[in-house]
Each structure stands twice: as structure tokens, then as C-alpha cells.
Motif scaffolding. Structure first.
Motif, PDB file in Angstrom:
ATOM      1  N   LEU A 193      -6.684   6.236   1.765  1.00  0.00           N
ATOM      2  CA  LEU A 193      -6.701   4.931   2.442  1.00  0.00           C
ATOM      3  C   LEU A 193      -5.345   4.604   3.042  1.00  0.00           C
ATOM      4  O   LEU A 193      -5.245   4.125   4.173  1.00  0.00           O
ATOM      5  CB  LEU A 193      -7.115   3.827   1.454  1.00  0.00           C
ATOM      6  N   GLU A 246      -8.350   8.494  -3.554  1.00  0.00           N
ATOM      7  CA  GLU A 246      -8.846   7.406  -2.692  1.00  0.00           C
ATOM      8  C   GLU A 246      -7.682   6.572  -2.146  1.00  0.00           C
ATOM      9  O   GLU A 246      -7.649   6.205  -0.968  1.00  0.00           O
ATOM     10  CB  GLU A 246      -9.800   6.524  -3.512  1.00  0.00           C
ATOM     11  N   THR A 247      -6.707   6.309  -3.016  1.00  0.00           N
ATOM     12  CA  THR A 247      -5.552   5.508  -2.604  1.00  0.00           C
ATOM     13  C   THR A 247      -4.744   6.239  -1.526  1.00  0.00           C
ATOM     14  O   THR A 247      -4.377   5.652  -0.505  1.00  0.00           O
ATOM     15  CB  THR A 247      -4.649   5.217  -3.828  1.00  0.00           C
ATOM     16  N   LEU A 269      -4.596   0.095   6.439  1.00  0.00           N
ATOM     17  CA  LEU A 269      -4.638  -0.961   5.412  1.00  0.00           C
ATOM     18  C   LEU A 269      -3.308  -1.072   4.693  1.00  0.00           C
ATOM     19  O   LEU A 269      -2.652  -0.060   4.409  1.00  0.00           O
ATOM     20  CB  LEU A 269      -5.727  -0.649   4.384  1.00  0.00           C
ATOM     21  N   LYS A 279      -4.185  -4.828   0.702  1.00  0.00           N
ATOM     22  CA  LYS A 279      -5.607  -4.729   1.099  1.00  0.00           C
ATOM     23  C   LYS A 279      -6.302  -3.600   0.335  1.00  0.00           C
ATOM     24  O   LYS A 279      -7.476  -3.734  -0.054  1.00  0.00           O
ATOM     25  CB  LYS A 279      -5.716  -4.465   2.611  1.00  0.00           C
ATOM     26  N   ILE A 280      -5.573  -2.517   0.152  1.00  0.00           N
ATOM     27  CA  ILE A 280      -6.168  -1.391  -0.596  1.00  0.00           C
ATOM     28  C   ILE A 280      -6.429  -1.828  -2.039  1.00  0.00           C
ATOM     29  O   ILE A 280      -7.474  -1.528  -2.617  1.00  0.00           O
ATOM     30  CB  ILE A 280      -5.234  -0.160  -0.536  1.00  0.00           C
ATOM     31  N   ASP A 301      -6.250   7.001   6.478  1.00  0.00           N
ATOM     32  CA  ASP A 301      -6.758   5.888   7.283  1.00  0.00           C
ATOM     33  C   ASP A 301      -5.561   5.201   7.970  1.00  0.00           C
ATOM     34  O   ASP A 301      -5.545   5.034   9.174  1.00  0.00           O
ATOM     35  CB  ASP A 301      -7.502   4.887   6.391  1.00  0.00           C
ATOM     36  N   GLU A 326      -7.074  -4.799  -3.066  1.00  0.00           N
ATOM     37  CA  GLU A 326      -8.257  -5.679  -3.081  1.00  0.00           C
ATOM     38  C   GLU A 326      -9.533  -4.856  -2.958  1.00  0.00           C
ATOM     39  O   GLU A 326     -10.518  -5.103  -3.647  1.00  0.00           O
ATOM     40  CB  GLU A 326      -8.165  -6.688  -1.925  1.00  0.00           C
ATOM     41  N   ARG A 327      -9.497  -3.851  -2.093  1.00  0.00           N
ATOM     42  CA  ARG A 327     -10.697  -3.035  -1.900  1.00  0.00           C
ATOM     43  C   ARG A 327     -11.048  -2.240  -3.156  1.00  0.00           C
ATOM     44  O   ARG A 327     -12.203  -2.081  -3.504  1.00  0.00           O
ATOM     45  CB  ARG A 327     -10.485  -2.075  -0.727  1.00  0.00           C
ATOM     46  N   LEU A 328      -9.996  -1.752  -3.847  1.00  0.00           N
ATOM     47  CA  LEU A 328     -10.243  -0.921  -5.029  1.00  0.00           C
ATOM     48  C   LEU A 328     -10.342  -1.754  -6.307  1.00  0.00           C
ATOM     49  O   LEU A 328     -10.562  -1.213  -7.390  1.00  0.00           O
ATOM     50  CB  LEU A 328      -9.135   0.127  -5.187  1.00  0.00           C
TER      51      LEU A 328
END
Lengths: 237, 191
Positions: B141, B137-138, B148, B152-153, B145, B155-157
């Protein structure tokens, strides 16, 4: 080969192609399968401050994965970069010139014995001042006088030295391809003697670009009348 | 053609600088923002320093077409040097770090290249092969993506920034191991 894991020595040998051909198949087989120890060694490269030949290739591949924003130009960042380039160029010119200027100033004070004249008291010039202008070439941080046969090329910068026999206010103009432009905001009022031309406390460096190819004329004028000029041949690729 | 832009930049053509900057600033920023200890302001400084260093050293670039990896090598070195100056645990100890432009000639292994497209395909496959989980996922992202920041990543994770950058380093290590294996494979096939 008992221990085939990566370490600093083996990694350096691999990058440099120093591993004997007979050992390569075994190392290749090891690298092709996941290995916690080897990946940990590689992941810690940043902590060890190491950058090697593969890093740029890997980063290029990784940063090419995203298609988003690829075509967007960051105008603000570019403007910031350009400004920094200009400042850096000026600072690079300043360092050697501080030494030159110090020598020149010292020479002026030594040459001019303290016998005040009306001019030195600030009355101003009487008659026409004699002006001499010389261009110095700055290339890769080295500033040197430009001999008559020397050519400058894009990437160089020019620095100017003016010599006056009496105080005067001098303007500098650049003429190229029939077009003239002033190089300084306002005429510089100088005492008699030799001066490296400065503006805002910094040596004035004229960067040479590809558009300057051909003949470049730098003129020194007083009250709008050109008194001296130097012609510079700009060549290069 | 980027080679043409590099030639023009070397001759002092500022429009060529802009072309090169426009094409590579995003990648440079991405590399710098993968370092945990660099703030957003540090990253902007590093982007600027990277391009200044590169344009001042263009004469040392041996292959004009390799400007992308060369810039990113300089970026990585500048970031490590910044961290080293701060007295963190990072030490810019290699020759590349001392003189980033020295990396210019070392972009091939024994003369063999893995083309950019092949390297991108390799990276895509490595991401696809990762088991579903935080590392994958990291990487997706941050790199796929690509918009980010590490912060920000994080914070999202729901994790820390240092955890995110550590995962990114681990993923890069996988890529590095496989890329060297590919280069060695090419060498063995040719032998």
C-alpha cells in the motif's frame, strides 16, 4: 567468527569497506539469509537518528515502485518552495547587512554634528544632489564590495549602497541588453549620507541569474534623471 | 537528462529547479511521510526544507546523476533532525544528519554501484517473497500503490499509524540487509 550479527561497529566497517577480505564470505552468507537480530538493528537506525550511505539508494528504489502520480507536478508545493527560497535569500543578505547598516548609521550620526540646516529641517534639497552608487556582492552569505575587476556570476546577489550629499528621493533601475526596469516600487527618500538600499524593511538583494550574463548597469536617478550608475560584469559558467 | 538539469540548476537556472523538483518531490514526500511523528503539515515543511537545503548545497553533489538518492538522504536527515529538535527519542547523531549534503560522496560501496533498475527489481522481489500478511500489505500500500499516507493505511488496516511506520521500517531493514549483501557479492566476484 562466533558472533556475526550486525552492530554499530560492524555496520560502520561494512559501509566503509574496512572488513578484511577473509571475513567477507562469512558475513555475506549471514546477510543473505533472514536474521531477526540484524533486521531489528537496521530497523532501529531511525530511532537512533542514523542515516547512512545506503539509505538514499534504498529510498530511491522504494519510492520508484509506484507508477502513479510520477508525472504530476505539484505546482502549489513548488510555488511554496520558490517563495521560501526568495525569503531565505533575503534573510541571508540581511544578517551581515544589519551589522554594516549599524556601522553606517553610527558613522552618519558621528559625522553630522548637530547644527541644523534648512535641509535637515525637511525643507528639501536645493540644487542638484550629488549621488554615488556602489554595488556589493553577496556570495555564500558573505557580503563584500565589488572591486572594478571583480565579476559576479549566477547565484550571487547584489546589494547597493547609495551616498548622497543632501536629502533626495532616489530610484534604482537595472539595465541589461537594452532593457531597463525599476528595482524598487517607488523612489526611496533618503537623508544625506551613506545608505544600504532597503525595501519593506529588508536589504534589497538583486539575485543574479544566468539570464543576466554580460553587462549589467544599475542606475540611480532622481526625478527621472540618472545621476550615477555602476556597471557590473556578469560571467560564470 | 537529469545531469543537464543539475548543471543548469547549479548555474542558477530556475527552470532547472522546477524540473528537478517535479521529478523528485513525490519521492521526498514519501520518505518524510514514513515517519510516524510527522504530521501532514510537517511533511510539507520537510519537502520544502529538503529542496532548499539541496539547492543551496548543489556544489557538494559529486555525481550529478545521483541527485535522486542524494535528495532522499537529505530528506531523511532533515526529518530525523526535526524529530530530534522536538526532543523525541530520535537523535540526529550521525555526520549525515548534522550535514546532510555530506552523504553525496558515499553513494557507492568500494566503488561498486547497484544500478537503480537492479535495486527496484530487488525491492519488488523482496515484496513478492514476503508471506501474505500485514507486513506485505503495508509495504504494497505504501510503496507500490504509493498514494495513501501512513495514517490512511492505518485506518484501512484497522491499526495505529505507529504500527504502520514500524512495519515500513522493518521492511526497509530487509531491503538494506539484502542490498549490502548484493554489494558485497559484487565485490567478492570482482576479487
Amino acid at each position: 567468527m562466533a558472533d556475526i550479527h550486525l552492530d554499530k561497529e560492524r555496520w560502520a566497517d561494512l559501509l566503509a569497506g574496512r572488513v578484511p577480505p577473509t571475513e567477507r564470505p562469512a558475513i555475506l552468507a549471514h546477510l543473505e539469509s533472514p536474521c531477526e537480530a540484524c533486521e531489528q538493528f537496521l530497523a532501529q537506525a531511525a530511532e537512533r537518528g542514523e542515516v547512512d550511505a545506503l539509505d538514499g539508494l534504498i529510498d530511491e528504489a522504494l519510492t520508484s515502485l509506484s507508477q502513479k502520480e510520477q508525472q504530476l507536478m505539484d505546482e502549489v508545493a513548488f510555488a511554496r518552495f520558490e517563495r521560501a527560497m526568495r525569503l531565505r535569500g533575503a534573510r541571508r543578505l540581511i544578517r551581515p547587512l544589519i551589522a554594516v547598516a549599524a556601522v553606517l548609521i553610527a558613522a552618519i550620526f558621528v559625522q553630522r554634528t548637530p547644527s541644523p540646516t534648512s535641509r535637515e529641517k525637511g525643507v528639501g534639497p536645493q540644487g542638484e544632489a550629488s549621488v554615488r552608487i556602489e554595488a556589493l556582492r553577496s556570495r555564500e552569505g558573505k557580503v563584500e564590495p565589488l572591486s572594478s575587476r571583480a565579476e559576479v556570476r549566477p547565484g550571487d546577489a547584489l546589494v547597493f549602497e547609495i551616498e548622497l550629499d543632501r536629502p533626495a528621493c532616489v530610484d534604482l533601475t537595472k539595465t541589461h541588453g537594452g532593457t531597463s526596469q525599476s528595482l524598487i516600487d517607488r523612489p526611496l527618500c533618503l537623508a544625506a549620507g551613506k545608505h544600504v538600499i532597503e525595501q519593506s524593511g529588508q536589504a534589497l538583494g538583486l539575485p543574479i541569474s544566468a539570464e543576466d550574463r554580460g553587462e549589467l548597469i544599475i542606475g540611480a536617478s532622481i526625478d527621472g534623471v540618472e545621476r550615477a550608475h555602476v556597471t557590473v560584469a556578469v560571467g560564470g559558467p | 537528462m537529469i545531469e543537464d538539469a543539475v548543471k543548469r540548476a547549479r548555474a542558477g537556472d530556475r527552470s532547472a529547479w522546477k524540473e528537478i523538483f517535479g521529478r523528485h518531490h513525490r519521492g521526498v514526500r514519501r520518505v518524510c511521510s514514513s515517519f510516524d511523528a510527522l504530521s501532514d503539515a510537517d511533511v510539507e515543511d520537510m519537502v520544502q526544507e529538503t529542496f532548499i537545503r539541496a539547492f543551496e548545497s548543489l556544489a557538494q553533489l559529486r555525481e550529478d546523476g545521483a541527485i535522486g538518492p542524494w535528495l532522499l538522504t537529505i530528506a531523511r536527515s532533515r526529518c530525523l533532525s526535526r524529530l530530534a529538535r522536538r526532543g523525541s527519542e530520535h537523535r540526529a547523531a550521525t555526520a549525515f544528519a548534522r550535514d546532510p549534503a555530506a552523504g553525496a560522496g558515499a553513494l557507492a560501496w568500494e566503488g561498486r554501484h547497484v544500478e537503480r533498475e537492479a535495486r527496484i527489481a530487488l525491492v519488488r522481489k523482496l515484496i513478492a517473497d514476503l508471506p501474505a500478511g500485514p507486513e506485505r500489505e503495508t509495504a504494497e500500500l505504501f510503496y507500490v500503490d504509493g498514494t495513501l499516507s501512513a495514517q490512511k493505511i492505518a485506518e484501512r488496516l484497522g491499526t495505529g499509524k505507529s504500527t504502520v511506520t514500524m512495519r515500513l521500517e522493518r521492511f526497509r531493514a530487509k531491503v538494506k540487509r539484502r542490498l549490502l549483501a548484493n554489494l558485497m557479492q559484487l565485490g567478492l566476484e570482482e576479487a
